[in-house]
Design a protein around this motif. Structure first.
Motif, short mmCIF file in Angstrom:
data_model
loop_
_atom_site.label_atom_id
_atom_site.label_comp_id
_atom_site.label_asym_id
_atom_site.label_seq_id
_atom_site.Cartn_x
_atom_site.Cartn_y
_atom_site.Cartn_z
N ALA A 10 0.83 -1.20 0.00
CA ALA A 10 0.00 0.00 0.00
C ALA A 10 0.87 1.26 0.00
CB ALA A 10 -0.93 -0.01 1.20
N LEU A 11 1.95 1.23 0.79
CA LEU A 11 2.85 2.39 0.80
C LEU A 11 3.53 2.60 -0.55
CD1 LEU A 11 4.53 1.97 4.30
CD2 LEU A 11 2.95 3.77 3.58
N VAL A 12 3.93 1.52 -1.19
CA VAL A 12 4.55 1.63 -2.51
C VAL A 12 3.54 2.16 -3.52
CG1 VAL A 12 5.56 0.30 -4.41
CG2 VAL A 12 6.33 -0.07 -2.07
N LEU A 13 2.29 1.73 -3.42
CA LEU A 13 1.26 2.26 -4.31
C LEU A 13 1.04 3.75 -4.07
CD1 LEU A 13 -1.25 -0.71 -4.29
CD2 LEU A 13 -0.09 0.22 -6.31
N LEU A 14 1.10 4.17 -2.82
CA LEU A 14 1.00 5.61 -2.54
C LEU A 14 2.17 6.38 -3.15
CD1 LEU A 14 -0.24 5.85 1.15
CD2 LEU A 14 -1.39 6.71 -0.90
N LEU A 15 3.36 5.80 -3.04
CA LEU A 15 4.53 6.45 -3.63
C LEU A 15 4.48 6.44 -5.16
CD1 LEU A 15 7.30 5.09 -1.26
CD2 LEU A 15 6.47 7.44 -1.40
N ALA A 16 3.75 5.51 -5.73
CA ALA A 16 3.63 5.43 -7.19
C ALA A 16 2.67 6.48 -7.74
CB ALA A 16 3.16 4.03 -7.59
N LEU A 17 1.93 7.16 -6.87
CA LEU A 17 0.99 8.18 -7.35
C LEU A 17 1.69 9.28 -8.14
CD1 LEU A 17 -1.45 8.59 -4.34
CD2 LEU A 17 -1.96 7.65 -6.59
N MET A 18 2.83 9.72 -7.68
CA MET A 18 3.53 10.81 -8.37
C MET A 18 3.99 10.38 -9.77
SD MET A 18 4.26 13.90 -8.43
CE MET A 18 4.06 14.54 -6.80
N PRO A 19 4.68 9.24 -9.92
CA PRO A 19 5.04 8.84 -11.29
C PRO A 19 3.81 8.59 -12.18
CG PRO A 19 6.29 7.56 -9.70
CD PRO A 19 5.30 8.36 -8.94
N ILE A 20 2.75 8.06 -11.59
CA ILE A 20 1.55 7.84 -12.39
C ILE A 20 0.99 9.17 -12.88
CG2 ILE A 20 -0.87 7.10 -12.23
CD1 ILE A 20 0.08 4.81 -10.43
N TRP A 21 1.01 10.18 -12.03
CA TRP A 21 0.48 11.48 -12.41
C TRP A 21 1.39 12.18 -13.43
CZ3 TRP A 21 -3.78 14.14 -12.46
CH2 TRP A 21 -3.74 15.50 -12.68
N VAL A 22 2.69 12.17 -13.16
CA VAL A 22 3.62 12.89 -14.03
C VAL A 22 3.76 12.20 -15.39
CG1 VAL A 22 6.06 13.55 -14.27
CG2 VAL A 22 4.89 13.89 -12.10
N LEU A 23 3.74 10.89 -15.42
CA LEU A 23 3.98 10.15 -16.67
C LEU A 23 2.69 9.76 -17.39
CD1 LEU A 23 6.90 7.88 -15.42
CD2 LEU A 23 7.05 10.00 -16.75
N ARG A 24 1.59 10.38 -17.06
CA ARG A 24 0.35 10.08 -17.77
C ARG A 24 0.43 10.69 -19.17
NH1 ARG A 24 -0.68 14.68 -15.09
NH2 ARG A 24 -2.06 16.21 -16.07
N PRO A 25 -0.34 10.14 -20.08
CA PRO A 25 -0.32 10.70 -21.44
C PRO A 25 -0.88 12.13 -21.43
CG PRO A 25 -1.77 8.79 -21.29
CD PRO A 25 -1.17 8.98 -19.96
N PRO A 26 -0.45 12.95 -22.35
CA PRO A 26 -0.96 14.33 -22.40
C PRO A 26 -2.48 14.32 -22.53
CG PRO A 26 0.84 14.05 -23.97
CD PRO A 26 0.53 12.71 -23.40
N GLY A 27 -3.11 15.10 -21.69
CA GLY A 27 -4.57 15.17 -21.71
C GLY A 27 -5.21 13.93 -21.10
N GLY A 28 -4.39 13.08 -20.46
CA GLY A 28 -4.91 11.86 -19.86
C GLY A 28 -5.78 12.15 -18.65
N SER A 29 -6.64 11.24 -18.37
CA SER A 29 -7.56 11.44 -17.26
C SER A 29 -6.90 11.05 -15.94
CB SER A 29 -8.81 10.60 -17.47
OG SER A 29 -8.48 9.23 -17.39
N MET A 30 -7.63 11.22 -14.88
CA MET A 30 -7.14 10.86 -13.55
C MET A 30 -7.53 9.42 -13.20
SD MET A 30 -7.37 14.22 -11.19
CE MET A 30 -7.22 13.18 -9.83
#
Length: 151
Positions: free
Chosen positions: A62-82
């Motif tokens: 769960a902690l690793v998934l929380l830490l993965a939020l930032m890379p998921i947000w930053v590396l989303r495709p342009p105009g990608g959803s949440m």
């Protein structure tokens, strides 16, 4: 040594007996053969120890998934959803909730299914696949420990 034997007989090659009529080390050897009540691990409560290991693994996941939020947000495709961020937050809650189900046999199956779902979420974002692979292998090890410790 028995009551009727002479002390010189004990020194003549036979092993002296202890107070209960056993040879030195014989009782310990018997206890090792009995394996302390059938618990090969030597733990007082091996099932509880393995549940603790599994719950700790899920909390770490769960902690690793929380830490993965930032890379998921930053590396989303342009105009990608949440969607990927929302799914990651849901996965955090599910991982913590599943750690409470490990006292039931179905809880172990549910956590195993959760690991597979994380792998499949790799199609949504590659970070889920990375977490799924790492913690899928970790979960396989936890299941191996469970099988060997709580025989």
């Amino acid at each position: 040594m028995t009551e009727h034997s002479h002390p010189s007989e004990a020194a003549a090659g036979s092993t002296p007996e202890g107070p209960a009529g056993h040879k030195p080390g014989e009782a310990r050897e018997r206890d090792l053969q009995l394996n302390l009540g059938g618990k090969p691990s030597g733990l007082r409560n091996p099932n509880r120890a393995v549940r603790g290991l599994a719950a700790g693994t899920l909390v770490l996941e769960a902690l690793v998934l929380l830490l993965a939020l930032m890379p998921i947000w930053v590396l989303r495709p342009p105009g990608g959803s949440m969607a990927a961020v929302t799914v990651a937050l849901i996965a955090v809650v599910v991982a913590v909730a599943l750690s409470a189900t490990l006292r039931f046999p179905w809880g172990w199956w549910a956590v195993s299914a959760f690991q597979v779902v994380l792998l499949l979420l790799g199609f949504l974002h590659w970070a889920f696949a990375v977490v799924g692979v790492v913690f899928g292998l970790t979960w396989a090890y936890v299941l191996h420990v469970r099988r060997t410790v709580s025989r």
